[in-house]
Every structure is written in structure tokens, then in C-alpha cells.
Design an enzyme around this catalytic site. Structure first.
Site, PDB file in Angstrom:
ATOM      1  N   GLN A 191       0.801  -1.221   0.000  1.00 45.09           N
ATOM      2  CA  GLN A 191       0.000   0.000   0.000  1.00 45.09           C
ATOM      3  C   GLN A 191       0.833   1.269   0.000  1.00 45.09           C
ATOM      4  O   GLN A 191       0.295   2.367   0.040  1.00 45.09           O
ATOM      5  CB  GLN A 191      -0.955   0.005   1.191  1.00 45.09           C
ATOM      6  CG  GLN A 191      -0.234   0.023   2.514  1.00 45.09           C
ATOM      7  CD  GLN A 191      -1.190  -0.231   3.674  1.00 45.09           C
ATOM      8  OE1 GLN A 191      -1.881  -1.246   3.727  1.00 45.09           O
ATOM      9  NE2 GLN A 191      -1.224   0.691   4.602  1.00 45.09           N
TER      10      GLN A 191
ATOM     11  N   GLU B  62       0.031   3.958  -2.703  1.00 44.96           N
ATOM     12  CA  GLU B  62      -1.176   4.733  -2.428  1.00 44.96           C
ATOM     13  C   GLU B  62      -0.952   5.729  -1.302  1.00 44.96           C
ATOM     14  O   GLU B  62      -1.369   6.882  -1.398  1.00 44.96           O
ATOM     15  CB  GLU B  62      -2.328   3.790  -2.061  1.00 44.96           C
ATOM     16  CG  GLU B  62      -2.779   2.954  -3.230  1.00 44.96           C
ATOM     17  CD  GLU B  62      -4.028   2.140  -2.944  1.00 44.96           C
ATOM     18  OE1 GLU B  62      -4.327   1.264  -3.774  1.00 44.96           O
ATOM     19  OE2 GLU B  62      -4.695   2.373  -1.919  1.00 44.96           O
ATOM     20  N   GLU B  63      -0.266   5.287  -0.236  1.00 42.08           N
ATOM     21  CA  GLU B  63       0.001   6.183   0.890  1.00 42.08           C
ATOM     22  C   GLU B  63       0.754   7.416   0.430  1.00 42.08           C
ATOM     23  O   GLU B  63       0.437   8.535   0.819  1.00 42.08           O
ATOM     24  CB  GLU B  63       0.888   5.477   1.925  1.00 42.08           C
ATOM     25  CG  GLU B  63       0.141   4.610   2.914  1.00 42.08           C
ATOM     26  CD  GLU B  63       1.097   3.913   3.880  1.00 42.08           C
ATOM     27  OE1 GLU B  63       0.736   2.830   4.343  1.00 42.08           O
ATOM     28  OE2 GLU B  63       2.184   4.461   4.150  1.00 42.08           O
ATOM     29  N   ARG B  64       1.761   7.193  -0.395  1.00 37.91           N
ATOM     30  CA  ARG B  64       2.620   8.297  -0.808  1.00 37.91           C
ATOM     31  C   ARG B  64       1.907   9.256  -1.737  1.00 37.91           C
ATOM     32  O   ARG B  64       2.004  10.472  -1.593  1.00 37.91           O
ATOM     33  CB  ARG B  64       3.907   7.752  -1.442  1.00 37.91           C
ATOM     34  CG  ARG B  64       4.838   7.308  -0.345  1.00 37.91           C
ATOM     35  CD  ARG B  64       5.779   6.198  -0.650  1.00 37.91           C
ATOM     36  NE  ARG B  64       6.285   5.675   0.622  1.00 37.91           N
ATOM     37  CZ  ARG B  64       7.173   4.702   0.733  1.00 37.91           C
ATOM     38  NH1 ARG B  64       7.671   4.155  -0.363  1.00 37.91           N
ATOM     39  NH2 ARG B  64       7.562   4.292   1.923  1.00 37.91           N
TER      40      ARG B  64
END
Lengths: 254, 434
Positions: free
Chosen positions: B289, B292-294
Site C-alpha cells: 500500500q 497509495e500512501e505516498r
């Protein structure tokens, strides 16, 4: 009664935007400026949706007149819970001169066509502040009107409207079909939830032109000039009451 | 007096959305000083058809979320920043009700099952919150503590933890970093030892956003003695289990409204069924993930940078120095133009990476580049703009000083700059061999 409510929604410049007058003083700048649904129209939609949730009426139809972008405003109404939309397409010069008289003719024609039980509008738009469309629509239809509504309830086959007036609150009971205009304290509009925004995609928006409704939208008004309000001038501080009086009499005010 | 009033007027213009409490609309309208220039529109163009990744629904989503931010969040930010905590349960419930916490989560658990571009839209809009702490806390809830659970958790586990988190009924937090291990996740020391049908957990976690308010923690722990990338597992741990200690709320340079906890786990017993997916796969799950987090973090900071630049323009326009607006000095408006240019470049990278990602591509390289640039650009924007605000910029009355403090975290948290650089070098094949 048909159980159908027509709600008019107007696309206006967002209230938080700083208004700029065009260099030619013909109107205000609208290109590239953030627009949203007139806040009083939001309140009108909310009231209609609440009536439907209470099962007092059956269908909420959102109506907007204007260019292609008016459909965004209708979609917002759909995301709030309206069932379907009607986009009356008006573009260019005709759109610039669209005013309460033309809109009320359109709303009246649609109210008859859709056999509406109620027409709910915002009390005024925050761009022109006319506060005429609801009243004119009722007159054209020869329907009763409950304007500046801060509370609306059904009582049998009549509708009770508490109106905000200068002196306080006035309660009236009117027959249906009727026109109601929403005032600020009628309700607090809901947030369009993401699931409803996605559902709104599937709801239908019908397209038509004013001519299809047999409405002539030529304007009876011509805007000569638009100016910004004059800048507030600096005041003058005085030391004594005598100074104040002499300054006032110099200015010819006493 | 004048500069304080100017700054407060800016604050009010940008901040006031209390129209529901106003008795009349007359007098709220503000008219610009200048007749000439076209109004600046930063971010999304009005013409929807031309946008790279956003549709009408994305814009409708942003508008609705903006209303929630303006009415339920922004009026209270100053107070929550001063108190060092925001009411997570209250705010998450409002967001959960409106569907904003489960944008990309499975429909069966209250989510909307939409693609990542919708999460990016949400993140961009959350950048309109007048602090960094609250968007960060929301991001942890929606896109850091829950994705692995949504993808790999058992149905029972999802029902107990995912569903209420999406609804906004339970506050989640993420337990990965430790006092001795941040960038180097593989060297965490927290252990989960199997005993019958329970795991016994000992250790501690650090930098836990939402940690003092959370109902459950998504915890990464060592479950075996194998190789460090294959011996860790993720657990759903209720925070009220005996042995879970909230040691302290950490006092930080910024992100004040977000409560960050140091936690200890003292023989905490958790049922085996609380493990997410397979034992030993925890590290892999978390890594999946990261892209997506970044990208989420970048989306957030872009809007904030736009807002800071705009507020700086407004302030410097009315603030006079040497008989002229501060803004009219070329060094000022030219610098702001440079900063805005870089913001747009970063935005393009974000949208490009998002467009590729939703089509199923791996965008680790681009996401790492975007995160790296985001952290560094935010520091430049904060520093340059604060300078232009002069003395007022140094006070706590203005947003720019808060942004200066809050945004400094971006180069450190959720993947430090150095880690991003290492990833990019790996893709460029420039790292020393062995």
C-alpha cells in the site's frame, strides 16, 4: 394531488468568491470563476427531499435554466435526493438577460406540464438579489404563495407556512397547488454523501428549450452599466463637539 | 495595527463559512480592489471534460467534502491545535456518514468500491483543512491502517474492525514504527509469540497517529525467527486489551491537533483469528500500500501549498512597504510564480501516476519521486512564503507559520526523503552492488 414537487435551482457565483467587474462595466466576470448552487435553492431542495422522506410527497424534480453547466447544479440536487432533473437550455446573450420574469414563465409552464403539487424556490438568488421569481410564478399560475418560509407543514389538504416578515413571524394556511419560497432558517441542507453522488449519475435529466414550453424569454430590461460600490472614504477625527458641529454645517448637513 | 488587521482579514475571508448562522446575505460579498486582472484559478479547471483523471462525480465529491470541512472542521481547528487533540470519533463519524472514509473499500463493508482516483480527490480536498494534523489523521484511518485488512483480512475480522472504521464508529491507528526502527521497518522488535490459540505480544510502538483515541491498532509484529522480510505479521488489536499502555502523547513541532502516542505492549493476549491474512506476510502487505500512501500524502500537500501561495498573495498585496505593496516588488511575485510552477509540476506528476495506477500499473518509482518532491517543495513554499509575511509570518495568528511547522514532517514521515531517494536509485540502477 400528484405528489410531485418542482424545485428550482440556480447556478450562481459561489458566495465566497471575490466579485470582479469587467473592464467594460457591462457585467461581472464569470469565466473561470467558481460557481455553485444558490444557497437558498439548497434549502429549497432540502425541504422537498425531507417531504419525500416523510412520505408527504412522491417525487422531487429539480429544474435549472441556463447553459450546459446548469446540469452540474441539477446533479447536486440529485445527489441531495431529488429524483430527476429538467435542464431548460438557455445560452449566450439570452442567458445573460435571463431574469425573474423569464424564469417564472418557464417554471409556470413546467408546473402545469408536470402537474406539480408544489413549486419550491429559494427566496432570492445571491447574485441579483431579486426576490421576485417565486412571487411572479405564483401570479402567472394564479396559485397561492407562501414566501420567506421558515417552517412548512401539511395540514390536511392545505399547507401551513410560517413566514419571516419584518415584524416577526406570520403563519398562513394556503391551498395547494402552491408556490413556496425558502428562507434561511427553513432547514439546514444535508451534505451530499458520496454514495448519493454516485447514485445521482444514474438519475435522468431531461433537456428542453424555452420554445418547447411555448415561453418567450425576451428580456424587458437592459443593463446599462455595472459598477463596483464606491470605496469607503476615510473619516475625519475631531477634538470637540464644537468642531463636529462646524464640520457638519460646512458639509451642509446641519 | 494595520498588518495585523490585514492578516486577520485574510484569515477571515478564507475562513468564514458560517453563512448558516448569518441572518442575511447582504454584506458578505467582497468586491476586489482591482478591476483588471482575471481571477486566479488554481487546481482543477472548470471545464470538466478536459481533466486528466477527474469526472463530474469527482468534482461533486470535492464540493460536498468541502462543505463538511468548512462547516464542521475549519471553525474549530485553532481550538483543537491549541488543545493538542481533535475529536476523532466525532469527525470520523461525520465523514463516515457521508461516505468519505471508505472510498476505495469493499462495498460489502460499507465502502464505495471506487478506484484510487477518488481517494486522491478526497485527499486533495482535505488539503483545505487549515492544519496538517487532521488530514493526516483521516489519512491514517482511511488509507494506512485499513487497506491491508480490506484486502487480506478474514470476513469476521473485517466485520469487527473494517466495517466500523469505514462507518466512522471506530478510530484506527497504525503500529509499525518503533523507537528503534522507523525507516528500517525490518528491524522492529515487537514480538507476537504463539501460545495455544492466542498470540502474546510484547514491545512498543512510536509515532502512532490517533494513538490516544484509537479503538484498535493495526499492529506489525515479529511472529517468527525467519528472514526479516518474511517473519512479520499484521494484527487487529483492540486498544482496550489488558497490557496495552498509552505511555505518552508526544509533544511535537507541528501537527498539534493530531494526537501522536508512544505505546507499550505488556503481555497483551490476542486471539489467533485477529491476524490479518497469512502469518509472515505482514511486511509484504504493508509494502503493497506504500504507493497509495505516498500519492495520498502528495495530493494533500498540493492543495495546502496552493492555499498558502494564495493567502500570501492576498496578504502581500495589501501590506505596504516603502510606499508599495510587498507583492509589487519583483522578487516577491517572481518567487511566487516559481513556486506555483513547481506546484503545478508536482500536480502533473501526481495525476499522471494516479492515471497509470488505476489502470493497474506499478507506479512505485513515480510515487516515490512525488513524495520526495512533495516534502521538499512544501519546505520551500513554507519558507519563502513565511519570509514574505514578515513579522506576521512569525506569529501564531496566521496559517503560514502553522503550515511551516506541519509540512516539515512530510520529508520525514511515511517514507523519509532518504528512503525515497534509495528507491529511485534502485530503479535507476545506480546503487552500489552488494
Amino acid at each position: 394531488m400528484s405528489g410531485r414537487v418542482l424545485v428550482g435551482v440556480k447556478r450562481v457565483i459561489d458566495y465566497a468568491v471575490k466579485i470582479r467587474v469587467k473592464p467594460d462595466n457591462s457585467s461581472v466576470v464569470t469565466d473561470g470563476v467558481k460557481h455553485s448552487m444558490n444557497p437558498f435553492c439548497e434549502i429549497a431542495v432540502e425541504e422537498a427531499v425531507k417531504m419525500k422522506e416523510k412520505k408527504l410527497i412522491k417525487e422531487v424534480v429539480a429544474v435549472s435554466c441556463g447553459p450546459q453547466q446548469a446540469q452540474e447544479t441539477i446533479r447536486t440536487a440529485l445527489a441531495m435526493g431529488a429524483d430527476r432533473g429538467i435542464h431548460v437550455e438557455v445560452t449566450g446573450k439570452e442567458y445573460e438577460t435571463l431574469g425573474p420574469l423569464q424564469i417564472s414563465k418557464i417554471m409556470a409552464a413546467l408546473a402545469k406540464k408536470e402537474e406539480a403539487q408544489l413549486v419550491i424556490l429559494g427566496k432570492q438568488a445571491i447574485d441579483d438579489d431579486c426576490n421576485q421569481t417565486g412571487q411572479m410564478t405564483a401570479a402567472l399560475l394564479d396559485w397561492p404563495q407562501g414566501t420567506f418560509a421558515s417552517e412548512v407543514s401539511f395540514e390536511g389538504d392545505k399547507i401551513k407556512v410560517v413566514r419571516e416578515i419584518d415584524g416577526g413571524l406570520e403563519t398562513i394556511k394556503i391551498n395547494m397547488p402552491a408556490v413556496i419560497t425558502a428562507d434561511l432558517r427553513l432547514n439546514t441542507p444535508r451534505y451530499a454523501t458520496l454514495p448519493n453522488i454516485m447514485k445521482a449519475k444514474k438519475k435522468k435529466i431531461a433537456n428542453m428549450k424555452p420554445a418547447d414550453l411555448g415561453v418567450d424569454i425576451t428580456s424587458r430590461l437592459e443593463v446599462l452599466r455595472v459598477d463596483e460600490p464606491p470605496q469607503r472614504q476615510a473619516g475625519v477625527k475631531v477634538e470637540t463637539v464644537e468642531d463636529l458641529v462646524s464640520k457638519l454645517s460646512e458639509a451642509g448637513l446641519v | 495595527m494595520a498588518l495585523r488587521k490585514g492578516a486577520l482579514r485574510c484569515n477571515m475571508l478564507v475562513n468564514s463559512r458560517h453563512f448558516y448562522k448569518l441572518t442575511s446575505f447582504v454584506g458578505v460579498r467582497s468586491v476586489s480592489d482591482k478591476v483588471s486582472s482575471k481571477p486566479v484559478t488554481s487546481g482543477d479547471p472548470e471545464t470538466l471534460g478536459d481533466h486528466l483523471i477527474y469526472t463530474q462525480e469527482h468534482f461533486a465529491l470535492k464540493e460536498s467534502l468541502r462543505k463538511i470541512i468548512d462547516q464542521e472542521i475549519n471553525p474549530h481547528v485553532d481550538q483543537w491545535e491549541a488543545e493538542g487533540k481533535f475529536p476523532a470519533h466525532k469527525i470520523f463519524k461525520i465523514l463516515g456518514n457521508a461516505g468519505f472514509l471508505g472510498v476505495s473499500k469493499p462495498v460489502e463493508y460499507g465502502g464505495l468500491g471506487l478506484d484510487f482516483s477518488y481517494s486522491v480527490a478526497v485527499s486533495e480536498e482535505l488539503g483545505n483543512i487549515r492544519c496538517g494534523g487532521i488530514p493526516m489523521a483521516i489519512g491514517v484511518q482511511s488509507d494506512m491502517a485499513t487497506p491491508a485488512l480490506a484486502r487480506f483480512g478474514s470476513a469476521e475480522l473485517k466485520k469487527e474492525f473494517l466495517l466500523p472504521s469505514i462507518m466512522g464508529d471506530k478510530v484506527a491507528c497504525l503500529g509499525v514504527s518503533e523507537v528503534g526502527a522507523g525507516s528500517d521497518v525490518s528491524s522492529i522488535k515487537t514480538k507476537a509469540v504463539r501460545e495455544g490459540d492466542e498470540y502474546v505480544i510484547n514491545g512498543g510502538k512510536m509515532w502512532t497517529t490517533n494513538g490516544t483515541q484509537a479503538d484498535w491498532i493495526c499492529l506489525l509484529a515479529n511472529t517468527s525467527d525467519g528472514p526479516p522480510h518474511r517473519n512479520k505479521s499484521l494484527f487487529c488489536l483492540p486498544m482496550n486489551l489488558p497490557g496495552v499502555h498509552i505511555a505518552r502523547k508526544i509533544d511535537k513541532l507541528g501537527m498539534w491537533s493530531s494526537d501522536t502516542a508512544e505505546l507499550f505492549f505488556d503481555d497483551v493476549r490476542v486471539p489467533c483469528k485477529n491476524i490479518i491474512g497469512q502469518e509472515g506476510m505482514g511486511f509484504t502487505y504493508q509494502m503493497l500500500q506504500f504507493q497509495e500512501e505516498r500519492l495520498w500524502a502528495v495530493a494533500n500537500i498540493l492543495t495546502m501549498m496552493d492555499n498558502i501561495i494564495q493567502e500570501t498573495i492576498q496578504y502581500t498585496r495589501q501590506r505596504k512597504v516603502f510606499k508599495q505593496s510587498v507583492l509589487h516588488h519583483q522578487s516577491v511575485h517572481f518567487r511566487l510564480a516559481e513556486l506555483q510552477t513547481e506546484v503545478e509540476l508536482l500536480r502533473s506528476l501526481l495525476h499522471r501516476a494516479t492515471a497509470l495506477y488505476i489502470k493497474g500499473n506499478d507506479v512505485t518509482r513515480l510515487a516515490s519521486m512525488a513524495k520526495l518532491k512533495g516534502g521538499r517543495l512544501a519546505r520551500e513554499v513554507g519558507d519563502s512564503c513565511l519570509q514574505f509575511w514578515g513579522g506576521m509570518g512569525f506569529t501564531s495568528d496566521v496559517l503560514v507559520s502553522r503550515f511551516y511547522r506541519d509540512s516539515r514532517l512530510m520529508s520525514i514521515g511515511a517514507g523519509a526523503d532518504e528512503v525515497m531517494l534509495g528507491i529511485i536509485c534502485k530503479y535507476m540502477d545506480t546503487l552500489p552492488k552488494n
